[in-house]
Structures are given as structure tokens and as C-alpha cells.
Design a protein around this motif. Structure first.
Motif, short mmCIF file in Angstrom:
data_model
loop_
_atom_site.label_atom_id
_atom_site.label_comp_id
_atom_site.label_asym_id
_atom_site.label_seq_id
_atom_site.Cartn_x
_atom_site.Cartn_y
_atom_site.Cartn_z
N GLU A 1 0.94 -1.18 -0.07
CA GLU A 1 0.11 0.00 0.10
C GLU A 1 0.83 1.23 0.01
O GLU A 1 1.85 1.40 0.64
CB GLU A 1 -0.94 0.12 1.21
N ALA A 2 0.54 2.09 -0.84
CA ALA A 2 1.22 3.43 -0.60
C ALA A 2 -0.04 4.60 -0.53
O ALA A 2 -0.95 4.56 -1.07
CB ALA A 2 1.86 3.76 -2.14
N PRO B 1 14.85 -0.77 -8.71
CA PRO B 1 13.93 -1.16 -7.42
C PRO B 1 13.84 -0.47 -6.14
O PRO B 1 12.88 -0.12 -5.71
CB PRO B 1 14.62 -2.51 -7.06
N GLU B 2 14.76 0.32 -6.05
CA GLU B 2 15.10 1.00 -4.73
C GLU B 2 14.14 2.56 -5.00
O GLU B 2 13.91 3.22 -3.99
CB GLU B 2 16.60 1.44 -4.37
N GLN B 3 13.92 2.60 -6.17
CA GLN B 3 13.19 3.99 -6.50
C GLN B 3 11.57 3.50 -6.55
O GLN B 3 10.96 3.54 -7.70
CB GLN B 3 13.55 4.69 -7.90
N THR B 4 11.00 3.39 -5.28
CA THR B 4 9.57 2.96 -5.35
C THR B 4 8.63 4.16 -5.12
O THR B 4 7.84 4.03 -3.98
CB THR B 4 9.54 1.71 -4.34
N THR B 5 8.89 5.33 -5.75
CA THR B 5 7.93 6.33 -5.49
C THR B 5 7.20 6.52 -6.89
O THR B 5 7.79 6.53 -8.19
CB THR B 5 8.59 7.54 -4.88
N VAL B 6 6.14 7.25 -6.95
CA VAL B 6 5.25 7.84 -8.07
C VAL B 6 4.47 8.89 -7.62
O VAL B 6 3.79 8.80 -6.36
CB VAL B 6 4.60 6.54 -8.68
N ARG B 7 4.17 9.66 -8.50
CA ARG B 7 3.00 10.58 -8.26
C ARG B 7 1.50 10.36 -9.09
O ARG B 7 1.74 9.83 -10.26
CB ARG B 7 3.56 12.09 -8.66
N VAL B 8 0.66 10.58 -8.63
CA VAL B 8 -0.70 10.38 -9.06
C VAL B 8 -1.16 11.53 -9.78
O VAL B 8 -1.59 12.44 -8.76
CB VAL B 8 -1.51 9.44 -8.37
N ASP B 9 -1.80 11.89 -11.14
CA ASP B 9 -2.40 13.15 -11.19
C ASP B 9 -3.61 12.72 -11.82
O ASP B 9 -3.62 12.64 -13.04
CB ASP B 9 -1.21 13.90 -12.27
N PRO B 10 -4.75 12.65 -10.92
CA PRO B 10 -5.97 12.32 -11.70
C PRO B 10 -6.40 13.54 -12.60
O PRO B 10 -6.33 14.74 -12.35
CB PRO B 10 -6.89 12.28 -10.31
N ALA C 1 4.31 12.84 -3.44
CA ALA C 1 4.84 11.22 -4.04
C ALA C 1 4.46 9.94 -3.16
O ALA C 1 4.35 10.07 -2.01
CB ALA C 1 6.50 11.15 -4.02
N LEU C 2 3.71 9.25 -3.79
CA LEU C 2 3.16 7.94 -3.41
C LEU C 2 4.40 7.06 -3.26
O LEU C 2 5.45 6.92 -3.97
CB LEU C 2 2.25 7.17 -4.21
N ARG C 3 4.81 6.43 -2.05
CA ARG C 3 5.82 5.66 -1.74
C ARG C 3 5.53 4.13 -1.16
O ARG C 3 4.74 4.14 -0.38
CB ARG C 3 6.88 6.26 -0.75
N PHE C 4 5.98 3.28 -1.96
CA PHE C 4 5.84 1.71 -1.83
C PHE C 4 7.03 1.38 -0.97
O PHE C 4 7.97 1.93 -1.03
CB PHE C 4 5.64 0.85 -2.85
N SER C 5 6.84 0.39 -0.18
CA SER C 5 8.09 -0.21 0.61
C SER C 5 9.13 -0.62 -0.26
O SER C 5 9.01 -1.01 -1.50
CB SER C 5 7.62 -1.56 1.51
N ASP C 6 10.45 -0.49 0.00
CA ASP C 6 11.55 -0.75 -0.49
C ASP C 6 11.54 -2.21 -1.26
O ASP C 6 12.35 -2.45 -2.25
CB ASP C 6 12.87 -0.39 0.06
N ASP C 7 10.86 -3.24 -0.43
CA ASP C 7 11.21 -4.70 -0.82
C ASP C 7 9.82 -4.99 -1.52
O ASP C 7 9.48 -6.24 -1.73
CB ASP C 7 11.14 -5.52 0.19
N ALA C 8 9.01 -3.96 -2.19
CA ALA C 8 7.91 -4.27 -2.94
C ALA C 8 8.09 -5.21 -4.15
O ALA C 8 9.03 -4.82 -4.80
CB ALA C 8 6.97 -2.96 -3.41
N GLU C 9 7.17 -6.08 -4.31
CA GLU C 9 7.31 -7.01 -5.54
C GLU C 9 6.71 -6.42 -6.63
O GLU C 9 5.69 -5.49 -6.57
CB GLU C 9 6.83 -8.36 -5.24
N PRO C 10 7.05 -6.77 -7.90
CA PRO C 10 6.66 -6.36 -9.04
C PRO C 10 5.05 -6.78 -9.18
O PRO C 10 4.70 -7.79 -8.83
CB PRO C 10 7.08 -6.96 -10.11
#
Length: 228
Positions: free
Chosen positions: A46-47, A102-111, A79-88
Motif C-alpha cells: 500500500e502507498a 527497484p530502490e526508486q519505489t515512488t510515483v506521483r498520481v495526477d488524476p 509522492a506515493l511511496r511503496f516499501s523498498d522490498d515491494a514485488e512487481p
């Protein structure tokens, strides 16, 4: 759906509503600011991040019973962030939610969402209806669209104060990530003046995918509208 295309559609429809102003029984225009949390859950990961969403609303009263509506919502999350060990993720969500390396587990959501619908008043305080919506999270493979059903209710609490609620539901949402079910609820208070009103409340929207995967938005909102 590109934002420029959505903006053009909104502009054309708004001009159309304005051109019908002389014949329309009522036209309501409102602007809302939604202070929401954006939540994405994929394969147990979850992010969550805060975001501001702006909604432009237009309502055209065709008659005492029938109302048409147009809503355009846009915004940008932190920035949404998932845990560093998130699986694909599975193929139910775009892989761009998990960025490489893999260590770059962040993303922005622009609805970027457009909703067009109509309602029929069964009683002065209760309406049922539906329409069509399309939404884009500005991620590769995140477009979704489909038909929905809705209901609105309101009850006066005082001379100018009204409690309003709305629910939306659809099992018919289809996106690049697969089929989804839409559930949305809105509860708020509105204080009316002679030709305008102010209000606020709480809104929750979720797109449930297959399994336990989902994405959605929830939080408080404030707004103001004008009637003519």
C-alpha cells in the motif's frame, strides 16, 4: 485520455450550457477543493500520499424532474511511496507504479476525470440517475471508463442549511489494468444565500480491482456555487 482533450470537451460543454441559459430553468455552477489522500494498494503493498483535487461542477435543470450534470476533476498528489522490498505487481495495475531501479519505489498520481450524467427526481429530496465517467491517473496504462448508477438525497436542517448526500456505484468500469468496480460516497452541509451557496463535507471514492488490489481517494472538501 490526454488533459488537453478533456479540457476541450469541458470547454465545449460549458459553452453549450451557457448558450442554453435563456431557456434553462436553472443552471448551477460550483467549484470545490478536495483535500484528499490518494491510496494505491497492489499485491498487498500500500502507498498513500496527500493531494489536492479541484472539481468544476455544472448542473442544468431541464425541468422540475430532470437535471443534467457535468463534473471535471483534476489534481496532483505528493509522492506515493511503496516499501523498498515491494514485488512487481500483477497485470492488474500498470507497472509504472513500481519504477526502476527497484530502490526508486515512488510515483506521483495526477488524476484527470470527467463525469457526465443525469438525475430524475422521485421526490423533491431524492433523485436517482446515472451517467458515464472517464478517468486517467497520468500513468502509463491507467485509463478507465464506464457507466455508473447514482442517487442523491437532501434534507433541510434549518432555513438555509441543508444536509446533502450522494452515492455512486458501477461494476462496469473497464481500464487498461482490467475490470473494476466503482464505489463512491459523499456527505456534506450546504449553506444557501440568495443566489449562491457555500459548503463542505467528506468524500470517498474507490476503484476495486480483481483480488484485493484497489486505488482511490478520500478526504474533506470545501466549495462554493452560484445559481442563475
Amino acid at each position: 485520455m490526454q488533459k488537453a482533450s478533456v479540457g476541450l470537451i469541458v470547454l465545449v460543454l460549458v459553452i453549450g450550457l451557457m448558450s442554453m441559459g435563456a431557456a434553462a430553468q436553472t443552471i448551477n455552477v460550483a467549484l470545490e477543493e478536495w483535500f484528499a489522500d490518494s491510496i494505491v494498494e497492489v499485491d498487498g503493498q500500500e502507498a498513500k500520499a496527500g493531494m489536492n483535487l479541484t472539481t468544476i461542477k455544472g448542473e442544468y435543470g431541464v425541468s422540475d424532474k430532470i437535471t443534467l450534470e457535468l463534473l471535471y476533476t483534476f489534481g496532483r498528489s505528493k509522492a506515493l511511496r511503496f516499501s523498498d522490498d515491494a514485488e512487481p505487481p500483477t497485470d492488474q495495475m500498470p507497472t509504472t507504479l513500481f519504477l526502476a531501479p527497484p530502490e526508486q519505489t515512488t510515483v506521483r498520481v495526477d488524476p484527470d476525470s470527467l463525469r457526465i450524467g443525469g438525475y430524475y427526481a422521485l421526490t423533491p429530496s431524492f433523485k436517482v440517475g446515472g451517467g458515464y465517467l472517464t478517468t486517467d491517473l497520468s500513468l502509463e496504462g491507467s485509463d478507465a471508463s464506464g457507466f455508473y448508477l447514482g442517487a442523491k438525497a437532501e434534507t433541510p436542517l434549518a432555513e438555509r442549511l441543508t444536509l446533502r448526500g450522494e452515492v455512486l456505484y458501477s461494476p462496469f468500469i473497464n481500464g487498461d489494468y482490467g475490470d473494476a468496480k466503482l464505489t463512491s460516497a459523499d456527505l456534506g452541509l450546504v449553506y444557501a444565500f440568495d443566489s449562491w451557496e457555500v459548503g463542505g463535507g467528506y468524500r470517498w471514492t474507490e476503484f476495486a480491482l480483481e483480488g484485493d488490489d484497489s486505488f482511490g481517494f478520500s478526504g474533506l472538501y470545501l466549495g462554493a456555487g452560484f445559481r442563475f
